[in-house]
Motif scaffolding. Structure first.
Motif, PDB file in Angstrom:
ATOM      1  N   MET A   1      36.188  30.660  50.418  1.00  0.00           N
ATOM      2  CA  MET A   1      37.628  30.652  50.207  1.00  0.00           C
ATOM      3  C   MET A   1      38.094  29.477  49.346  1.00  0.00           C
ATOM      4  SD  MET A   1      40.707  30.870  52.938  1.00  0.00           S
ATOM      5  CE  MET A   1      40.320  29.277  53.585  1.00  0.00           C
ATOM      6  N   PHE A   2      37.583  28.302  49.650  1.00  0.00           N
ATOM      7  CA  PHE A   2      38.000  27.139  48.863  1.00  0.00           C
ATOM      8  C   PHE A   2      36.934  26.051  48.929  1.00  0.00           C
ATOM      9  CE2 PHE A   2      39.016  25.804  53.075  1.00  0.00           C
ATOM     10  CZ  PHE A   2      38.905  24.427  53.073  1.00  0.00           C
ATOM     11  N   GLU A   3      37.105  25.060  48.126  1.00  0.00           N
ATOM     12  CA  GLU A   3      36.221  23.906  47.971  1.00  0.00           C
ATOM     13  C   GLU A   3      35.021  24.230  47.098  1.00  0.00           C
ATOM     14  OE1 GLU A   3      33.579  22.446  50.887  1.00  0.00           O
ATOM     15  OE2 GLU A   3      33.977  20.385  50.447  1.00  0.00           O
ATOM     16  N   PRO A   4      34.912  23.633  45.957  1.00  0.00           N
ATOM     17  CA  PRO A   4      35.679  22.495  45.439  1.00  0.00           C
ATOM     18  C   PRO A   4      37.059  22.833  44.874  1.00  0.00           C
ATOM     19  CG  PRO A   4      34.039  23.148  43.835  1.00  0.00           C
ATOM     20  CD  PRO A   4      33.798  23.984  45.057  1.00  0.00           C
ATOM     21  N   ALA A   5      37.342  24.105  44.612  1.00  0.00           N
ATOM     22  CA  ALA A   5      38.672  24.450  44.097  1.00  0.00           C
ATOM     23  C   ALA A   5      39.610  24.627  45.282  1.00  0.00           C
ATOM     24  CB  ALA A   5      38.592  25.727  43.277  1.00  0.00           C
ATOM     25  N   PHE A   6      40.777  24.019  45.204  1.00  0.00           N
ATOM     26  CA  PHE A   6      41.672  24.040  46.370  1.00  0.00           C
ATOM     27  C   PHE A   6      42.917  24.904  46.211  1.00  0.00           C
ATOM     28  CE2 PHE A   6      39.154  20.162  47.090  1.00  0.00           C
ATOM     29  CZ  PHE A   6      38.686  20.461  48.364  1.00  0.00           C
ATOM     30  N   TYR A   7      43.100  25.494  45.033  1.00  0.00           N
ATOM     31  CA  TYR A   7      44.228  26.422  44.915  1.00  0.00           C
ATOM     32  C   TYR A   7      43.735  27.864  44.853  1.00  0.00           C
ATOM     33  CZ  TYR A   7      47.929  29.264  43.017  1.00  0.00           C
ATOM     34  OH  TYR A   7      48.814  30.295  42.823  1.00  0.00           O
ATOM     35  N   SER A   8      42.800  28.129  43.962  1.00  0.00           N
ATOM     36  CA  SER A   8      42.249  29.488  43.889  1.00  0.00           C
ATOM     37  C   SER A   8      40.760  29.390  43.571  1.00  0.00           C
ATOM     38  CB  SER A   8      42.948  30.303  42.805  1.00  0.00           C
ATOM     39  OG  SER A   8      42.540  29.860  41.514  1.00  0.00           O
ATOM     40  N   THR A   9      39.997  30.286  44.169  1.00  0.00           N
ATOM     41  CA  THR A   9      38.566  30.351  43.863  1.00  0.00           C
ATOM     42  C   THR A   9      38.287  31.745  43.324  1.00  0.00           C
ATOM     43  OG1 THR A   9      37.969  28.700  45.507  1.00  0.00           O
ATOM     44  CG2 THR A   9      36.263  30.269  44.925  1.00  0.00           C
ATOM     45  N   VAL A  10      37.415  31.846  42.350  1.00  0.00           N
ATOM     46  CA  VAL A  10      37.233  33.145  41.677  1.00  0.00           C
ATOM     47  C   VAL A  10      36.670  34.194  42.634  1.00  0.00           C
ATOM     48  CG1 VAL A  10      36.086  34.343  39.766  1.00  0.00           C
ATOM     49  CG2 VAL A  10      37.030  32.070  39.412  1.00  0.00           C
ATOM     50  N   ILE A  11      35.588  33.818  43.374  1.00  0.00           N
ATOM     51  CA  ILE A  11      35.057  34.756  44.378  1.00  0.00           C
ATOM     52  C   ILE A  11      35.396  34.146  45.732  1.00  0.00           C
ATOM     53  CG2 ILE A  11      32.991  35.965  45.219  1.00  0.00           C
ATOM     54  CD1 ILE A  11      33.829  36.872  42.440  1.00  0.00           C
ATOM     55  N   SER A  12      36.624  34.361  46.145  1.00  0.00           N
ATOM     56  CA  SER A  12      37.161  33.637  47.300  1.00  0.00           C
ATOM     57  C   SER A  12      36.964  34.357  48.627  1.00  0.00           C
ATOM     58  CB  SER A  12      38.656  33.415  47.094  1.00  0.00           C
ATOM     59  OG  SER A  12      39.264  34.665  46.830  1.00  0.00           O
ATOM     60  N   ASP A  13      36.814  35.656  48.593  1.00  0.00           N
ATOM     61  CA  ASP A  13      36.802  36.396  49.855  1.00  0.00           C
ATOM     62  C   ASP A  13      35.913  37.635  49.732  1.00  0.00           C
ATOM     63  OD1 ASP A  13      38.267  38.000  48.196  1.00  0.00           O
ATOM     64  OD2 ASP A  13      40.175  37.578  49.161  1.00  0.00           O
ATOM     65  N   TRP A  14      35.735  38.329  50.855  1.00  0.00           N
ATOM     66  CA  TRP A  14      34.818  39.472  50.834  1.00  0.00           C
ATOM     67  C   TRP A  14      35.349  40.600  49.957  1.00  0.00           C
ATOM     68  CZ3 TRP A  14      35.394  44.477  52.789  1.00  0.00           C
ATOM     69  CH2 TRP A  14      36.579  44.720  53.486  1.00  0.00           C
ATOM     70  N   GLY A  15      36.650  40.637  49.774  1.00  0.00           N
ATOM     71  CA  GLY A  15      37.235  41.669  48.903  1.00  0.00           C
ATOM     72  C   GLY A  15      36.780  41.460  47.467  1.00  0.00           C
ATOM     73  N   SER A  16      36.947  40.232  46.980  1.00  0.00           N
ATOM     74  CA  SER A  16      36.512  39.941  45.608  1.00  0.00           C
ATOM     75  C   SER A  16      35.016  40.155  45.490  1.00  0.00           C
ATOM     76  CB  SER A  16      36.817  38.482  45.242  1.00  0.00           C
ATOM     77  OG  SER A  16      38.124  38.147  45.606  1.00  0.00           O
ATOM     78  N   SER A  17      34.297  39.761  46.549  1.00  0.00           N
ATOM     79  CA  SER A  17      32.845  39.841  46.525  1.00  0.00           C
ATOM     80  C   SER A  17      32.371  41.295  46.435  1.00  0.00           C
ATOM     81  CB  SER A  17      32.302  39.153  47.785  1.00  0.00           C
ATOM     82  OG  SER A  17      30.917  39.170  47.802  1.00  0.00           O
ATOM     83  N   ILE A  18      32.929  42.156  47.271  1.00  0.00           N
ATOM     84  CA  ILE A  18      32.451  43.557  47.259  1.00  0.00           C
ATOM     85  C   ILE A  18      32.883  44.264  45.965  1.00  0.00           C
ATOM     86  CG2 ILE A  18      34.369  44.617  48.555  1.00  0.00           C
ATOM     87  CD1 ILE A  18      32.274  46.384  49.951  1.00  0.00           C
ATOM     88  N   LEU A  19      34.053  43.919  45.460  1.00  0.00           N
ATOM     89  CA  LEU A  19      34.478  44.540  44.197  1.00  0.00           C
ATOM     90  C   LEU A  19      33.523  44.151  43.075  1.00  0.00           C
ATOM     91  CD1 LEU A  19      38.344  44.087  44.481  1.00  0.00           C
ATOM     92  CD2 LEU A  19      37.097  46.257  44.446  1.00  0.00           C
ATOM     93  N   ALA A  20      33.156  42.869  43.060  1.00  0.00           N
ATOM     94  CA  ALA A  20      32.221  42.398  42.031  1.00  0.00           C
ATOM     95  C   ALA A  20      30.862  43.071  42.217  1.00  0.00           C
ATOM     96  CB  ALA A  20      32.084  40.881  42.090  1.00  0.00           C
ATOM     97  N   ALA A  21      30.397  43.137  43.476  1.00  0.00           N
ATOM     98  CA  ALA A  21      29.085  43.737  43.739  1.00  0.00           C
ATOM     99  C   ALA A  21      29.083  45.214  43.346  1.00  0.00           C
ATOM    100  CB  ALA A  21      28.706  43.566  45.206  1.00  0.00           C
ATOM    101  N   GLN A  22      30.188  45.896  43.621  1.00  0.00           N
ATOM    102  CA  GLN A  22      30.255  47.319  43.264  1.00  0.00           C
ATOM    103  C   GLN A  22      30.255  47.509  41.752  1.00  0.00           C
ATOM    104  OE1 GLN A  22      33.615  48.479  45.705  1.00  0.00           O
ATOM    105  NE2 GLN A  22      32.285  49.468  47.195  1.00  0.00           N
ATOM    106  N   GLU A  23      30.921  46.602  41.076  1.00  0.00           N
ATOM    107  CA  GLU A  23      30.967  46.726  39.624  1.00  0.00           C
ATOM    108  C   GLU A  23      29.603  46.408  38.998  1.00  0.00           C
ATOM    109  OE1 GLU A  23      34.660  46.140  37.902  1.00  0.00           O
ATOM    110  OE2 GLU A  23      33.869  45.091  36.144  1.00  0.00           O
ATOM    111  N   LEU A  24      28.899  45.453  39.594  1.00  0.00           N
ATOM    112  CA  LEU A  24      27.609  45.053  39.017  1.00  0.00           C
ATOM    113  C   LEU A  24      26.533  46.126  39.198  1.00  0.00           C
ATOM    114  CD1 LEU A  24      27.500  41.272  39.986  1.00  0.00           C
ATOM    115  CD2 LEU A  24      27.749  42.225  37.694  1.00  0.00           C
ATOM    116  N   GLY A  25      26.488  46.730  40.370  1.00  0.00           N
ATOM    117  CA  GLY A  25      25.479  47.778  40.593  1.00  0.00           C
ATOM    118  C   GLY A  25      24.777  47.649  41.929  1.00  0.00           C
ATOM    119  N   ASP A  26      23.836  48.571  42.163  1.00  0.00           N
ATOM    120  CA  ASP A  26      23.184  48.675  43.471  1.00  0.00           C
ATOM    121  C   ASP A  26      22.432  47.423  43.899  1.00  0.00           C
ATOM    122  OD1 ASP A  26      24.123  51.173  43.751  1.00  0.00           O
ATOM    123  OD2 ASP A  26      22.248  52.189  43.177  1.00  0.00           O
ATOM    124  N   LYS A  27      21.902  46.701  42.940  1.00  0.00           N
ATOM    125  CA  LYS A  27      21.107  45.520  43.299  1.00  0.00           C
ATOM    126  C   LYS A  27      21.983  44.315  43.633  1.00  0.00           C
ATOM    127  CE  LYS A  27      18.391  46.001  39.619  1.00  0.00           C
ATOM    128  NZ  LYS A  27      17.384  45.664  38.611  1.00  0.00           N
TER     129      LYS A  27
END
Ligand code: RM4
Ligand code: MN
Ligand code: MN
Length: 430
Positions: free
Chosen positions: A223-249
């Motif tokens: 969620m945070f640290e070292p960035a304290f306002y916004s982190t690019v992959i901050s939560d499981w939502g961002s993570s799963i969206l990125a993983a889905q876009e990247l592919g099965d692996k």
């Protein structure tokens, strides 16, 4: 032949003095579980087959951004770290893999490193890249981000480092790359929130395309640290969206300490598994905004509930289930070996408690909307002291019944204090 660092005779002798009491406790628990229709030996077999990796960086004393207080005899390089990880595995027998972090663990000969580990009975788990710090010999700074940096040269350097980690990992016998980036912002307006994610996805896709066929890329959110306002992959939502876009692996890695306070982590686990994206775990605990306390030290019930979902996933795998389990902690005030022993024991215990959940009773209660009995099915398992099962599984594999007692009796750290170079002061995790 595995060459363990501690005297096995000493461990066996200590065990001999404790074996009778353990058997007594085990038999008593066995009778209790039998009344619930559970065969204790079957639970023990599952616990014996369960393992969790340890992080190479966890073998050293960690620190906060304020300070680090080293201890005499702590390891200062990957060779000494492997030695300490071998001590942990010799006593606990459930941490046979080490997860390395680069460039921290860089050496000139990885084949030799793999053999060195194998001689201790250790293998290598997921390799971790590091684009959250600058190194002395680095061309471009990660000051303004790495995979999501707006400077293409910085992104290219970060991609190249991740690909190098894959190449090293192949030599070490690993089959996963864990990517955690600290990229983000400290001020509103500092970066465009959408475009920074675009840049991350584009760079991550380049890393992804370098993955060997049998490899996985584990995306770790925080969620945070070292960035304290916004982190690019901050939560499981961002993570799963990125993983889905990247592919099965590409799959998601859940670090227990990386969520907003009070988030329902067990539900995240269930969601990620539902979509075939639960790739790995970093175990630790957290109280406030910290992310690296010892597993189960603050919220053991949450750990149990997480394992309840993991066992559920193990029993009913959807789109496969093969999570990479690892401890990820910063041992700031304890001997790291003791923390890893105690944490691995807590993890195996939480797993055992999840295994003994009466799932028939649980499902029946859920089907009939019997709220209290559904809850009691979990409560009954959670209340059970499963430590005799964990200790017996460990002892039968050659480990110590009392891991901390045996470690202290070995005098390992004092001996290493005579042999090893002292660690420098400074702050930070390593
Ligand atoms: C981060 C994260 C990563 C670990 C670093 C050292 O908070 O948990 O997994 O590589 O710390
Ligand atoms: Mn982590
Ligand atoms: Mn962390």
């Amino acid at each position: 032949m595995t060459e363990y660092p501690l005297s096995q005779d000493q461990i066996d002798e200590l065990n001999a003095a404790e074996a009778e009491a353990l058997q007594d406790d085990y038999d008593s628990l066995g009778r209790q579980l039998a009344r619930r229709g559970i065969a204790i030996d079957e639970v023990k077999e599952k616990v014996a087959a369960f393992s969790v990796a340890v992080p190479s960086w966890g073998a050293g004393r960690g620190g906060t951004r304020f300070a680090k207080f080293p201890i005499a005899g702590e390891p200062t390089n990957i060779h000494e770290k492997l030695e300490d990880c071998a001590v942990v595995n010799q006593l606990g027998r459930n941490t046979p893999r080490v997860s390395p972090h680069f460039p921290w663990d860089k050496v000139s000969d990885y084949d030799a490193l793999r053999e060195e580990a194998a001689a201790f009975g250790l293998g290598f788990d997921a390799v971790n890249s590091n684009t959250f710090q600058d190194q002395a010999d680095q061309t471009h700074s990660y000051r303004n981000g790495s995979l999501a940096a707006n400077d293409p040269a910085v992104r290219a350097q970060a991609v190249e480092h991740n690909i190098e980690c894959i190449e090293i990992g192949q030599k070490l016998g690993s089959n996963a790359l864990t990517v955690w980036v600290g990229d983000g912002t400290n001020f509103p307006g500092q970066q465009d929130l959408a475009r920074s994610l675009d840049r991350y996805l584009d760079a991550a896709a380049q890393v992804y395309s370098a993955l060997p066929d049998d490899w996985r890329m584990l995306l770790e959110h925080k969620m945070f640290e070292p960035a304290f306002y916004s982190t690019v992959i901050s939560d499981w939502g961002s993570s799963i969206l990125a993983a889905q876009e990247l592919g099965d692996k590409a799959q998601c890695l859940v670090d227990l300490g990386h969520h907003a306070p009070n988030v329902n982590i067990e539900q995240i686990v269930a969601r990620l598994h539902r979509f075939g994206k639960l790739g790995g775990f970093h175990f630790n605990d957290s109280k406030y905004g910290d992310d690296d306390l010892d597993t189960g030290s603050i919220n053991p019930h949450q750990l149990f509930l997480v394992f309840n979902e993991l066992v559920e996933a193990e029993l009913h795998p959807r789109n496969g289930f093969n999570p990479a389990y690892m401890i990820d902690q910063s041992h700031n005030v304890t001997d790291p070996i003791e923390s890893m022993l105690s944490s691995a024991e807590a993890i195996a215990g939480a797993y055992a408690k999840a295994v003994i959940v009466d799932r028939e009773a649980l499902y029946a209660a859920q089907e009939s909307n019997d709220v209290m009995m559904g809850f009691q099915a979990l409560r009954r398992a959670y209340r059970t002291d499963v430590s005799p099962i964990v200790a017996k599984a460990r002892a039968e594999a050659g480990g110590a019944i009392d891991v901390l007692g045996a470690y202290r009796a070995s005098g390992w750290r004092d001996r290493k204090a005579q042999e090893r170079q002292p660690v420098g002061l400074g702050a930070g995790i390593v």
